[in-house]
Design an enzyme around this catalytic site. Structure first.
Site, PDB file in Angstrom:
ATOM      1  N   GLN A  87      43.937  21.888  17.520  1.00 28.87           N
ATOM      2  CA  GLN A  87      44.591  22.597  18.620  1.00 28.87           C
ATOM      3  C   GLN A  87      43.557  23.181  19.580  1.00 28.87           C
ATOM      4  O   GLN A  87      42.525  23.703  19.155  1.00 28.87           O
ATOM      5  CB  GLN A  87      45.477  23.709  18.066  1.00 28.87           C
ATOM      6  CG  GLN A  87      46.833  23.198  17.621  1.00 28.87           C
ATOM      7  CD  GLN A  87      47.780  24.322  17.256  1.00 28.87           C
ATOM      8  OE1 GLN A  87      48.090  24.508  16.088  1.00 28.87           O
ATOM      9  NE2 GLN A  87      48.249  25.048  18.231  1.00 28.87           N
ATOM     10  N   SER A 136      40.653  21.611  11.724  1.00 30.99           N
ATOM     11  CA  SER A 136      42.005  22.134  11.492  1.00 30.99           C
ATOM     12  C   SER A 136      43.018  20.997  11.485  1.00 30.99           C
ATOM     13  O   SER A 136      42.993  20.140  10.623  1.00 30.99           O
ATOM     14  CB  SER A 136      42.338  23.212  12.525  1.00 30.99           C
ATOM     15  OG  SER A 136      43.518  23.889  12.166  1.00 30.99           O
ATOM     16  N   LEU A 137      43.906  20.944  12.466  1.00 32.85           N
ATOM     17  CA  LEU A 137      44.902  19.878  12.546  1.00 32.85           C
ATOM     18  C   LEU A 137      44.250  18.502  12.482  1.00 32.85           C
ATOM     19  O   LEU A 137      44.787  17.561  11.873  1.00 32.85           O
ATOM     20  CB  LEU A 137      45.699  20.049  13.847  1.00 32.85           C
ATOM     21  CG  LEU A 137      46.789  19.064  14.262  1.00 32.85           C
ATOM     22  CD1 LEU A 137      46.265  17.823  14.943  1.00 32.85           C
ATOM     23  CD2 LEU A 137      47.688  18.681  13.092  1.00 32.85           C
ATOM     24  N   ARG A 141      54.102  21.255   9.119  1.00 27.06           N
ATOM     25  CA  ARG A 141      53.040  22.249   9.250  1.00 27.06           C
ATOM     26  C   ARG A 141      53.182  23.005  10.569  1.00 27.06           C
ATOM     27  O   ARG A 141      53.081  24.239  10.620  1.00 27.06           O
ATOM     28  CB  ARG A 141      51.676  21.545   9.191  1.00 27.06           C
ATOM     29  CG  ARG A 141      50.445  22.440   9.299  1.00 27.06           C
ATOM     30  CD  ARG A 141      49.206  21.547   9.264  1.00 27.06           C
ATOM     31  NE  ARG A 141      47.954  22.289   9.176  1.00 27.06           N
ATOM     32  CZ  ARG A 141      47.222  22.654  10.213  1.00 27.06           C
ATOM     33  NH1 ARG A 141      47.630  22.397  11.444  1.00 27.06           N
ATOM     34  NH2 ARG A 141      46.073  23.293  10.030  1.00 27.06           N
ATOM     35  N   HIS A 162      45.088  30.534   9.994  1.00 23.71           N
ATOM     36  CA  HIS A 162      43.915  30.479   9.108  1.00 23.71           C
ATOM     37  C   HIS A 162      43.490  31.875   8.641  1.00 23.71           C
ATOM     38  O   HIS A 162      42.310  32.219   8.636  1.00 23.71           O
ATOM     39  CB  HIS A 162      42.749  29.767   9.799  1.00 23.71           C
ATOM     40  CG  HIS A 162      43.024  28.327  10.105  1.00 23.71           C
ATOM     41  ND1 HIS A 162      43.184  27.381   9.118  1.00 23.71           N
ATOM     42  CD2 HIS A 162      43.204  27.685  11.284  1.00 23.71           C
ATOM     43  CE1 HIS A 162      43.432  26.208   9.685  1.00 23.71           C
ATOM     44  NE2 HIS A 162      43.458  26.369  10.989  1.00 23.71           N
ATOM     45  N   GLN A 216      44.705  24.912   3.405  1.00 19.50           N
ATOM     46  CA  GLN A 216      44.107  24.870   4.742  1.00 19.50           C
ATOM     47  C   GLN A 216      44.829  25.776   5.736  1.00 19.50           C
ATOM     48  O   GLN A 216      44.239  26.290   6.682  1.00 19.50           O
ATOM     49  CB  GLN A 216      44.100  23.423   5.250  1.00 19.50           C
ATOM     50  CG  GLN A 216      43.180  23.198   6.428  1.00 19.50           C
ATOM     51  CD  GLN A 216      43.817  22.286   7.458  1.00 19.50           C
ATOM     52  OE1 GLN A 216      44.959  22.488   7.843  1.00 19.50           O
ATOM     53  NE2 GLN A 216      43.061  21.312   7.903  1.00 19.50           N
TER      54      GLN A 216
END
Length: 792
Positions: free
Chosen positions: A10, A87-88, A112, A192, A240
């Site tokens: 992102q 991340s993603l 998610r 996170h 995660q």
């Protein structure tokens, strides 16, 4: 050359992204629209409803564009050795490695995004120009314990995450500390961070419906900054969501490989910029792969007509509906489901595993921090350290872990110098230490009672609020009984008379047991009664339950198992016997974060189950107490036993024959006995001058002090990794070290340089869950009522 493909997360999205890709893969686009329930082409190219910045839509959009970009580059010959995603982007890295197909990945990302998008009230901000340590120090100093570092993007480029008002409050002090930029991010929640734990739990349940393949090449995880393990994909994907993105650490490890090259796949070039920054601000982080990864095979030729194209071959793993569970089948076991849920709740942990204290800081700050950040609990090895050194450790741990992540400090009973306990308790109370592991106690002492009772208060609902938690470590039932009971009346009266407790604190202490948890220690490294876990733990449970009947309203005391736990089979045995948690010790000494020297770790890495033995204890030499130590390649055990034999045989140094004296001076001490005694006197003049007075009046005591010097000397040699004094290393270790080495032989964890404590502990717990599941299956536990029995 080592080639790594990286995928952005992102922040890389923009209107118009993927414009050249949608017509190239029409079938995948149609499938994506069916899965999502809206036009992915319209969202990415036009964004008519302004939803591209909404997490629930951003994540599927980026996943699709990243995936199509990879397929296109794969057709042109892209064949990576490694993959990673920010991340993603990690989902695209797993897709590229064949862990799941395009459709499965999109379903995962859609869920998610929905879960993360549902969270509210949090905020995030980019902090540029300060190191992670500097940011943590500012947050601790300002009392912003609710703010976490969510992204370690580069050494001086971080993202913090927390409640929106707390994140905003951090701006001024961080800028005062030297941050060049502080940028609030346009997000709806504290991604996170600890505030995403509920989303993580729901996602964990969602993942149960999927099957995954082993990666065709290594994919680095954001959670561990190490390649995925095939048997932990579910667990790592779920974690995660709430764990920090350790991007800088991932890149530094990859940079340590020969001829490291990177290619960013997807929209924008954010990761290329971070790569330049990481290269400029840090050194590569040495890392040794378990095997040399091979590039993936190039795809088969495809038709040139886009409307009739054949998709490149990928592992096809469809979304599977949960299969009916056979009647009475045990529930699915995970690392998080082992042990006692009450213990996890009471101590705020993810998994029921604690790393025990190892003296002189061998259970180091780094070890405790790594355990805490991974959802376990570490105990700092404060025994044998000065108050100033322990104070420094407490402050470092509080800065790194904040107030929400639990950790403990070891309080070692000192039979010769009880004032040492008092000094440590003073320090623990001053610094607000909330958890203490009390070890080597033969009875409850005033210092321990003072720590336990300080701050007790009655709540409006009538319950007693306990401010200081104590985890006792015992191996004898009579000591356990003292810990499982309230503080002795005589000690409470003494402490009130000395104004070290209030009358109210003493009154409440009469209704509170001395511990919240009791670790039952069987045969282990260091001080050990060499108890047998299979006999000791059930006996302690019976004692605990019998004493609980006398206090029916009291909270149940948790019982843990320690000693000999180095493999999934050993941990499984402890949990099956009813342990609420397990404590690991010897195996942690041979990890990267341990305070042991590299030379000691190399010795421990080679140890077998028969390579330990018993030797006298330096701190209780005269009493004949014994410790378990490493003997492979070392003379220390034999020499220590020889010294104790001489102590028992003679009443003074002068009675020892000349040949033996020469042997002691040349082989053991490497200096004269007179020099040893002078060093001993210099030490005790400051710490305990009465010891010197006693030695001058009692020749046998003088002999004991001289011999005890060897034990301190052998410890110093081991801690320093002194190559010349290697044979005299005193290394406390139990047979669990050997069993662990046998378990990881031939795997990536065989060299100690790859044994990061959080990774070792996570693998131990996840493999324990897997082992138990396999045993249940093998034993045919599918009869009526089995599920209820196991769950209860």
């Amino acid at each position: 050359m080592t080639f790594t493909v990286v995928f952005p997360g992102q922040g890389a999205q923009s209107r118009g992204m993927g414009a050249a890709l949608f017509d190239k893969y029409p079938r995948l686009i149609r499938d994506a629209d069916d899965i999502l329930g809206y036009s992915i082409r319209s969202l990415c190219l036009e964004d008519p409803d302004k939803r591209l910045e909404d997490t629930a839509y951003t994540q599927p959009a980026l996943y699709v564009v990243n995936a199509l970009s990879y397929l296109q580059k794969q057709e042109l010959g892209l064949a990576p050795n490694y993959a990673a995603g920010h991340s993603l982007g990690e989902y695209n890295a797993l897709f590229a490695a064949g862990v799941f197909d395009f459709h499965t990945g999109l379903r995962l990302v859609q869920k998610r995004g929905q879960l993360m998008g549902r969270a509210r009230g949090g905020g995030m901000a980019a902090v540029i120009g300060l190191s992670a340590e500097a940011v943590q120090q500012v947050l601790a100093r300002e009392g912003l314990s609710g703010v976490d570092i969510a992204n370690f993007n580069a050494p001086t480029q971080l993202v913090i995450s927390g409640l929106k008002e707390d994140v905003a409050r951090a701006e001024a002090p961080l800028k005062e500390a030297g941050a060049r930029h502080f940028v609030l991010l346009r997000v709806s929640a504290a991604f996170h961070s600890r505030y995403m734990v509920e989303a993580e739990k729901e996602f964990t349940s969602f993942l149960d419906a999927f099957r995954f393949a082993s990666p065709r090449f290594p994919v680095f995880s954001n959670v561990h900054a190490l390649p995925y393990e095939a048997d932990r994909i579910h667990e790592t994907l779920a974690a995660q969501i709430s764990r920090p993105v350790r991007w800088a650490e991932i890149v530094r490890r990859l940079l340590s490989l020969d001829g490291a090259e990177f290619e960013e796949v997807g929209p924008g070039n954010v990761l290329a910029g971070l790569l330049r920054k990481i290269r400029a601000e840090s050194e590569p982080l040495p890392w040794r792969p378990s095997s040399e990864p091979q590039p993936v095979a190039k795809p088969s030729p495809v038709a040139t007509n886009p409307s009739a194209r054949v998709e490149p071959p990928v592992v096809s793993l469809e979304l599977s509906r949960p299969k009916p569970v056979p009647a009475g089948r045990p529930p699915r076991l995970t690392a998080e489901s082992l042990g006692s849920a009450d213990f996890l709740r009471d101590f705020g942990l993810r998994c029921a595993c604690v790393s025990g204290a190892m003296y002189r800081g061998i259970a180091s700050e780094a070890l405790v921090i790594a355990m805490g950040r991974a959802g376990f609990m570490g105990i700092f090895g404060s025994a044998g350290l000065s108050p100033d050194r322990v104070d420094k450790a407490i402050q470092e741990l509080q800065v790194a872990l904040g107030t929400q992540v639990p950790f403990g400090m070891n309080l070692l009973h000192d039979i010769n110098h009880p004032e040492t306990e008092e000094t440590m308790v003073d320090l623990f109370l001053k610094r607000g230490v909330r958890i203490v592991e009390a070890s080597a106690f033969m009875q409850v002492t005033p210092a321990l009672v003072r720590y336990r009772a300080r701050g007790l208060r009655r709540e409006p609902d009538g319950s007693i609020s306990i401010h200081h938690r104590v985890v006792g470590k015992v191996s004898r039932p009579e000591v356990a009984q003292a810990f499982l009971s309230p503080a002795p009346e005589r000690l409470l009266e003494q402490l009130v008379a000395a104004k070290k407790l209030t009358a109210e604190e003493a009154r409440l202490a009469r209704a509170v047991p001395m511990v919240d948890a009791l670790t039952v220690e069987a045969d282990s490294g260091g001080h050990t009664d060499q108890g047998v876990a299979f006999a000791l733990l059930p006996a302690m449970m019976a004692l605990r339950d019998r004493l609980a009947d006398k206090h029916p309203g009291a909270r149940r005391i948790h019982l843990g198992a320690a000693g000999g736990i180095g493999t999934p089979q050993a941990a499984a045995a402890a949990f099956m016997m009813g342990a609420d948690y397990i404590v690991t010790g010897s195996i942690n000494q041979c990890t990267v974060e341990s305070g042991a020297s590299a030379e000691v770790k190399a010795l421990l890495q080679e140890a077998g189950v028969q390579d330990t033995t018993m030797a006298p204890s330096g701190d209780m030499f005269e009493l004949g107490a014994r410790v378990q130590v490493l003997r492979r390649g070392l003379f220390f055990p034999a020499r220590a036993n020889k010294l104790y034999e001489l102590y028992r045989r003679y009443d003074a140094l002068e009675q020892i024959d000349e040949k033996t004296r020469v042997q002691l001076e040349t082989k053991y001490f490497k200096r004269s006995i007179a020099q040893v005694y002078e060093e001993t006197k210099s030490y005790f003049r400051v710490r305990a001058p009465e010891e010197i007075e006693k030695a001058e009046a009692n020749p046998k005591h003088k002999m004991a002090l001289v011999f005890r010097w060897y034990f301190a000397y052998s410890t110093r040699l081991a801690l320093a990794g002194d190559a010349e004094g290697r044979v005299d290393y005193q290394v406390h270790s139990g047979p669990a070290m050997g069993s662990f080495n046998a378990w990881v032989k031939g795997t990536e964890l065989e060299p100690w340089q790859n044994r990061h404590v959080a990774r070792v502990t996570s693998k131990l717990m996840s493999d324990t869950a897997m082992f138990l599941g396999e045993r249940f299956t093998a034993l045919g536990l599918y009869g009526p009522g089995t599920q209820q029995a196991l769950a209860g």
